[in-house]
Design an enzyme around this catalytic site. Structure first.
Site, short mmCIF file in Angstrom:
data_model
loop_
_atom_site.label_atom_id
_atom_site.label_comp_id
_atom_site.label_asym_id
_atom_site.label_seq_id
_atom_site.Cartn_x
_atom_site.Cartn_y
_atom_site.Cartn_z
N GLY A 41 0.80 -1.21 0.00
CA GLY A 41 0.00 0.00 0.00
C GLY A 41 0.83 1.26 0.00
O GLY A 41 0.48 2.24 0.64
N HIS A 42 1.92 1.28 -0.76
CA HIS A 42 2.87 2.39 -0.71
C HIS A 42 2.34 3.67 -1.33
O HIS A 42 2.92 4.73 -1.15
CB HIS A 42 4.17 2.00 -1.40
CG HIS A 42 4.10 2.01 -2.89
ND1 HIS A 42 3.42 1.05 -3.61
CD2 HIS A 42 4.60 2.88 -3.81
CE1 HIS A 42 3.51 1.31 -4.90
NE2 HIS A 42 4.22 2.41 -5.05
N MET A 45 -2.05 7.09 1.75
CA MET A 45 -1.56 8.13 2.65
C MET A 45 -0.57 7.58 3.66
O MET A 45 0.51 8.14 3.87
CB MET A 45 -2.74 8.77 3.38
CG MET A 45 -2.35 9.86 4.36
SD MET A 45 -3.77 10.60 5.20
CE MET A 45 -4.33 9.22 6.22
N TYR A 168 -15.48 -1.70 7.98
CA TYR A 168 -14.04 -1.45 7.93
C TYR A 168 -13.34 -2.01 9.17
O TYR A 168 -12.22 -2.51 9.09
CB TYR A 168 -13.78 0.05 7.83
CG TYR A 168 -12.33 0.43 7.67
CD1 TYR A 168 -11.68 0.24 6.46
CD2 TYR A 168 -11.61 0.99 8.72
CE1 TYR A 168 -10.34 0.60 6.31
CE2 TYR A 168 -10.29 1.36 8.58
CZ TYR A 168 -9.66 1.16 7.37
OH TYR A 168 -8.33 1.50 7.21
N ASN A 197 -7.58 8.67 14.37
CA ASN A 197 -7.89 9.42 13.16
C ASN A 197 -6.63 10.02 12.52
O ASN A 197 -5.96 10.84 13.14
CB ASN A 197 -8.87 10.55 13.48
CG ASN A 197 -10.18 10.04 14.01
OD1 ASN A 197 -10.87 9.27 13.38
ND2 ASN A 197 -10.52 10.46 15.23
N TRP A 234 -22.16 18.75 9.39
CA TRP A 234 -23.04 17.83 10.12
C TRP A 234 -22.72 17.81 11.61
O TRP A 234 -21.57 17.89 12.02
CB TRP A 234 -22.88 16.42 9.56
CG TRP A 234 -23.62 16.20 8.27
CD1 TRP A 234 -24.08 17.14 7.41
CD2 TRP A 234 -23.98 14.93 7.71
NE1 TRP A 234 -24.69 16.57 6.34
CE2 TRP A 234 -24.65 15.20 6.49
CE3 TRP A 234 -23.81 13.62 8.10
CZ2 TRP A 234 -25.15 14.19 5.67
CZ3 TRP A 234 -24.30 12.61 7.29
CH2 TRP A 234 -24.97 12.90 6.09
#
Length: 347
Positions: A41-42, A45, A168, A197, A234
């Site tokens: 996953g390079h 982010m 997820y 986060n 929201w």
């Protein structure tokens, strides 16, 4: 492309103890900079931040593959890759990401693809026989909505994840438990971390209905250009969150690879807690938007508070360096340089 030659040394190490001592401690990750390190996953982010960090530290044999070159959701392709490359270290940063709204809109897709990625990479790392250490990056979404705050690692599986996050979160929980399972059954030095986060530079820039900081940057920037008098957000703004810059996470990854070999996963959080209202005001100030924020309290805003207890990470010697406002400023500059849309994807 980094060097792709095979590693001729390195065998499966026995798992160390919970404080990071044991077999793995005898081999220094930072002292093994010519060894083959696979970052799965390079282009994401997180993975790109880890890649930048390893390059800066002088690692000379970092192996990467794009999704077109290696589909991590395809078991046969992943096994063939590991058998050919024989990496010594593996950092699993790949995932299909997009925020709670995106995963709720496509729950089967998020659940299935993330499970496949996790199972394929961990199992292939175990099977190939060359991997000395494996790090799986999970997420703070693994914890129950009613978990104690700050949330300790021991809160895992004390209740279900927050509604909407489970598609997820469940694959991330599976990744942590797989690390524990392959340690117990095969002695692989597999560890896991649960960052809170995250935010930071990512190309393409996330779409508006993705994570909160890039979404706010998009909205305030657009409102500034259009001269809009207000921006709708929201919720009530009262929910509290903790945000960790991805470069700080990359530092934590190196510390974990170097110093930790415990069975339990490790939380990674900045410790800088803000309300969503305070966050929105910070982003508004950075962007230079002079209108007002219109809070839509009838809309959902998630759990009231989500902060992780990162005491174990700090005992390992890690401390976050990027203050939230500084990180937002850097991200806004990145957005201005690379203004574009993007769909949820994994790298």
């Amino acid at each position: 492309m980094p060097s792709q030659q095979r590693s001729s040394s390195g065998s499966t190490a026995k798992a160390g103890d919970a404080d990071g001592d044991g077999d793995a401690a005898a081999v220094s990750f930072l002292g093994d900079k010519s060894a083959k390190v696979f970052i799965a996953g390079h282009r994401g982010m997180v993975g790109s931040a880890v890649h930048r960090k390893l390059d800066a530290l002088g690692f000379t044999n970092v192996v990467v593959r794009t999704r077109a070159e290696l589909d991590l959701a395809c078991q046969a392709a992943v096994e063939a890759f590991f058998a050919a490359e024989l990496p010594r270290y593996v950092i699993l940063a790949a995932a299909k990401v997009g925020g709670v709204h995106a995963s709720s809109a496509a729950p089967a897709e998020y659940l299935t693809e993330n499970l496949r990625i996790t199972v394929n990479v961990v199992d292939a790392a175990r099977r190939c026989g060359s991997v000395r250490k494996l790090l799986v990056l999970a997420s703070s979404t693994i914890y129950p909505a009613d978990a104690p705050q700050p949330t300790p690692e021991s809160a895992l599986l004390t209740g279900p994840p927050a509604a909407g996050s489970e598609w997820y979160a469940i694959p991330k929980i599976a990744g942590i438990k797989m690390c524990q399972a392959v340690r117990a059954e095969y002695g692989l030095n597999a560890i896991a971390a649960a960052p809170n986060n995250l935010y930071g530079p990512r190309h393409p820039f996330p779409p508006e209905h993705s994570h909160v900081i890039p979404a706010l940057i998009r909205r305030f920037h657009r409102a500034k250009l259009e001269g809009a008098g207000e921006v709708a957000v929201w919720g009530s703004g009262a929910a509290a969150r903790e945000f960790t810059h991805v470069d700080d996470l990359a530092e934590a990854v190196v510390v974990l690879m170097e110093r930790y070999s415990g069975e339990e996963h490790v939380n990674v959080g900045s410790g800088e807690e803000v309300t969503v209202r305070e966050l929105a005001e910070a982003v508004r100030g950075v962007v230079g938007y002079e209108g007002v924020v219109a809070w839509d309290a009838a809309r959902p805003e998630g759990v009231a508070r989500r902060v992780v207890d990162s005491g174990r990470m700090r005992k390992l010697g890690w401390e976050p360096r990027v203050a939230l406002r500084d990180g937002i400023q850097d991200l806004y500059r990145f957005y201005l340089r690379h203004e574009c849309g993007g769909q949820a994807h994994h790298a």
